[in-house]
Design an enzyme around this catalytic site. Structure first.
Site: not given
Ligand code: R5P
Length: 282
Positions: A36, A158, A181
């Protein structure tokens, strides 16, 4: 006002305090034998306080709750959560699922809560406090400009990161674009490009966070195969979990640029001035 630095934000809180010509109050952070978390503030708290603590782990969240509790005699409590864990879990997709970001936000009782580029702004409504989200995109934009690149282009991996890309690109005075993406699992994504000419350009991919590195690694590979000269990646929150850093270097990243909302080796940009300015103007 006193500045209290949580265990996950010691460097950032020190930088904020320095911007404000103050010294953070010392605390003791420890663990009991059963695991904890133990927290003690080593001064009596009778003034207004600002607690600065990111919550990348569950234990960091508990430390934050303990700090808030230990400040109960403070006239006002301002909580700065530079990186808020669970913020991506902002919706329920299947019946019976918790909206974890809401559950976490509801545990925070304070006069005000300040976040930095929180993944989903609607989460702010769930804090038991006035809430504000600060935008670090200009700090990233200024850093990119300072690199003095020859033919740079900013790209969001994205659609969710388009606003960040647009804002940073405006600071540098260059164009921006985005990729498409599709997420298949926690660490698997596919990235498709549109008709962007990246040949010979220095590309800066920008996102709010890099977690497993899957999004960025796939984007880097795609852009390099299309003739990009160097691919930089920039984010506000360098979560960089699992083999994230290795995946990015294996994909051929030129440089990882990140802020100190999470204190990693890649955190070359400090959000301290952003937080300090906000606190000065309260
Ligand atoms: C998601 O919408 C976030 O904006 C990032 O694109 C995402 O969290 C990236 O995660 P990872 O590095 O695991 O692909």
């Amino acid at each position: 006002m006193k500045i209290i630095a949580g265990p996950a934000s010691q460097l950032l809180a020190s930088r904020v305090a320095r911007e404000l010509n103050m010294e953070p109050t010392l605390c003791e952070f420890n663990r009991f034998p059963d695991g904890e978390v133990y927290t003690r503030i080593l001064e009596d708290i009778v003034d207004d306080v600002t607690i600065i603590q990111s919550t990348p782990t569950d234990a960091d969240l508990v430390s934050l709750l303990q700090l808030i509790d230990a400040c109960e005699d403070a006239p006002t409590i301002t909580v700065v959560i530079p990186y808020m864990g669970y913020a991506r879990q902002d919706k329920s997709f299947r019946s019976g699922e918790a909206i974890s970001a809401r559950a976490i936000a509801r545990t925070i009782h304070a006069d005000r809560v300040i976040t930095v580029n929180i993944h989903e702004k609607s989460v702010l409504e769930h804090f038991n406090a006035d809430s504000y989200d600060l935008d670090a995109s200009h700090l990233i934009g200024n850093y990119i400009r300072s690199l003095g690149l020859e033919d740079p282009l900013i790209i969001a991996p994205d659609k969710g990161a388009i606003a960040l890309a647009e804002s940073a690109a405006a600071d540098v005075g260059i164009e921006y674009d985005y990729l498409e993406k599709t997420r298949h699992s926690g660490d698997t994504v596919t990235i498709k490009t549109k008709n962007i000419d990246v040949t010979g350009k220095e590309i800066i991919l920008i996102d709010d966070m890099i977690a497993t590195g899957g999004t960025m690694a796939e984007s880097i590979k795609l852009l390099r195969s299309q003739g990009a000269k160097d691919v930089y990646i920039a984010c506000v929150h360098p979560v960089l979990t699992k083999n994230g850093v290795l995946r990015l270097y294996n994909a051929g990243v030129h440089e990882i640029i990140a802020s100190d909302t999470l204190e990693k080796a890649q955190s070359t940009i400090s959000v301290a001035p952003l937080i300090a300015d906000f606190l000065k103007n309260l």
